[in-house]
Design a protein around this motif. Structure first.
Motif, short mmCIF file in Angstrom:
data_model
loop_
_atom_site.label_atom_id
_atom_site.label_comp_id
_atom_site.label_asym_id
_atom_site.label_seq_id
_atom_site.Cartn_x
_atom_site.Cartn_y
_atom_site.Cartn_z
N ASP A 110 30.79 -3.11 43.38
CA ASP A 110 30.55 -2.59 41.91
C ASP A 110 29.33 -3.33 41.46
N ASP A 111 28.73 -2.75 40.25
CA ASP A 111 27.55 -3.14 39.74
C ASP A 111 27.63 -2.99 38.30
N ILE A 112 27.06 -3.83 37.55
CA ILE A 112 26.86 -3.71 36.16
C ILE A 112 25.54 -4.03 35.46
N GLN A 113 25.10 -2.96 34.77
CA GLN A 113 23.84 -2.90 34.14
C GLN A 113 23.85 -3.01 32.50
N VAL A 114 22.81 -3.62 32.02
CA VAL A 114 23.02 -3.64 30.44
C VAL A 114 21.45 -3.57 30.14
N THR A 115 21.51 -2.70 28.77
CA THR A 115 20.16 -2.58 28.37
C THR A 115 20.23 -2.53 26.76
N GLY A 116 19.30 -3.44 26.10
CA GLY A 116 19.51 -3.12 24.59
C GLY A 116 19.30 -1.97 23.97
N SER A 117 19.85 -1.72 22.94
CA SER A 117 19.67 -0.54 21.90
C SER A 117 19.33 -0.68 20.39
N GLY A 118 18.66 0.31 19.86
CA GLY A 118 18.54 0.01 18.48
C GLY A 118 17.09 -0.58 18.12
N VAL A 135 2.30 -9.48 33.60
CA VAL A 135 2.66 -8.83 32.34
C VAL A 135 3.52 -8.55 32.06
N PRO A 136 4.40 -9.62 31.39
CA PRO A 136 5.77 -9.46 31.04
C PRO A 136 6.07 -8.37 30.06
N ALA A 137 7.01 -7.77 30.25
CA ALA A 137 7.38 -6.48 29.35
C ALA A 137 8.93 -6.24 29.32
N ARG A 138 9.28 -5.41 28.38
CA ARG A 138 10.85 -5.13 28.31
C ARG A 138 10.92 -4.17 27.86
N CYS A 139 11.96 -3.16 27.91
CA CYS A 139 12.36 -1.89 27.35
C CYS A 139 13.86 -1.83 26.77
N LYS A 140 13.91 -0.91 25.73
CA LYS A 140 15.25 -0.66 25.43
C LYS A 140 15.65 0.75 24.76
N VAL A 141 16.69 1.35 24.27
CA VAL A 141 16.90 2.71 24.12
C VAL A 141 16.81 2.74 22.49
N LEU A 142 16.07 3.05 21.77
CA LEU A 142 15.83 3.18 20.23
C LEU A 142 17.05 3.99 19.65
N GLY A 143 17.46 5.30 20.27
CA GLY A 143 18.39 6.10 20.08
C GLY A 143 18.38 7.33 21.13
N TRP A 144 19.36 8.27 20.68
CA TRP A 144 19.08 9.33 21.32
C TRP A 144 20.10 10.57 20.67
N SER A 145 19.95 11.66 20.99
CA SER A 145 20.49 12.97 20.34
C SER A 145 21.03 13.73 21.46
N SER A 146 22.19 14.25 21.34
CA SER A 146 22.89 15.17 22.23
C SER A 146 22.94 16.46 21.57
N GLY A 147 23.02 17.54 22.51
CA GLY A 147 23.18 18.79 22.11
C GLY A 147 23.58 19.69 23.15
N THR A 148 23.82 20.97 23.12
CA THR A 148 24.34 21.90 24.07
C THR A 148 22.84 22.24 24.83
#
Length: 347
Positions: free
Chosen positions: A293-301, A194-207
């Protein structure tokens, strides 16, 4: 896909949540490991522990044995490395004796399994964190139930399933100045069939903490429900360590670029990493070329675009050079999509 108005809901993070932190005095992380698999072999400069192995178990399917990294729970992230469009997902992971074993599978557009190079990282944390920065992760089922989680503030994270292939993830207590700080990595966890992939649509930061939006897609580019892992880092490494490690960094290509607080270098501070954006995006992390060392990438938007690495990263003097991050449409056409990239040393 309807947008998620998380920016209006930061106050909800203040609600009490059940803590799942481990016993006082536990280290953060309990265990971590990463591997660079390139040219059909494990590459030592991108791998720790040194005894880590990768076995090919089928077309585009791999078994990673992280030597001596046995731990409970945790998360795994994986990034495809190929000049042609490919993506990878996690099939599952668990302790096996003193080792941590992860199964991954990789695909070309359309969802056909295919061989590719990749980098992968595992980490597991419990207990209180040392001072500095903020860190948290979730391993969530499609319905939002937590398989495992960690929050460096000692609070309980929460996941809400908000629509087909859409989730909101709350990291309470991981307060930052806002409006957007730090970085994230998201990875699908799904059976190899079951091929699938995920990404970060967005995020909000605050105190009061962080609110992140995750979206996932099937091989046809349609929103799809799946298990996933998500890690948040703010002035800490992707595996949760602060000092050490002394060498880590992250950057968000919105595109083009992102807020200064989403570009961090543990040696030089905020805004020090550089980006030359496009369908092939050159990213440089100055002063971070400390191995392994290591590099990771994920899509956004928005949209079903996906991102990976064109080639394995290199080191030029004291700098780590990612040449390049590549992104593609669901059909496999080059795309100047948004992405998040994280650089992490074992030291």
């Amino acid at each position: 896909m309807r947008p998620l108005a998380v920016g209006l809901s930061l106050a909800a993070l203040a609600a009490p949540l059940v803590s799942t932190a481990g016993p006082a005095g536990a280290a953060v992380p309990d265990r971590f490991a990463f591997v660079l698999y390139s040219g059909g072999a494990v590459v030592g400069s991108g791998t720790t522990p040194a005894g880590t192995t990768v076995a090919v178990v089928g077309t585009g399917q791999y078994k990673i044995t992280f030597a001596g990294a046995e731990a409970l729970g945790g998360v795994v992230h994986v990034t495809a490395i190929n000049s042609a469009p490919h993506w990878c997902q996690v099939n599952g992971f668990a302790a096996s004796g003193t080792n941590q074993v992860a199964s991954i599978s990789c695909y070309r557009p359309g969802g056909a399994p295919d061989f590719t190079d990749f980098s992968a990282i595992y980490s597991s944390s419990s207990g209180p964190a040392s001072p500095g920065g903020a860190f948290g992760y979730v391993n969530s089922t499609a319905g939002g139930a937590l398989v495992s989680q960690y929050n460096s503030a000692g609070l309980g994270n929460a996941v809400s399933h908000t629509g087909l292939g859409q989730w909101t993830v709350k990291f309470p207590g991981l307060g930052t100045p806002g409006p957007m700080d730090g970085s994230l990595q998201a990875t699908a966890v799904s059976p190899a069939t079951v091929p699938a992939r995920c990404k970060v649509l967005g995020w909000s930061s605050g105190t009061s903490g962080q609110l992140a939006q995750v979206t996932c897609y099937n091989a046809g580019g349609a929103p799809a429900d799946t298990q996933f892992t998500l890690t948040y880092q703010y002035q800490r490494s992707l595996y949760g360590g602060a000092i050490p490690p002394k060498y880590f960094g992250y950057l968000w290509n919105k595109p083009v670029g992102g807020p200064v607080a989403t570009n961090y270098n543990s040696v030089l501070g905020a805004g020090a990493n550089t980006l030359s954006a496009g369908t092939l995006s050159l990213v440089t992390f100055p002063k971070l070329a400390v191995l392994p060392d290591d590099i990771q990438v994920t899509g956004s938007g928005p949209g079903s675009d996906f991102c990976g690495l064109n080639f394995a990263w290199t080191h030029v003097g004291a700098d780590t050079v990612v040449r390049d991050v590549n992104c593609f449409t669901n059909a496999g056409a080059p795309s100047a999509a948004g992405f998040l990239v994280s650089d992490n040393s074992a030291l």
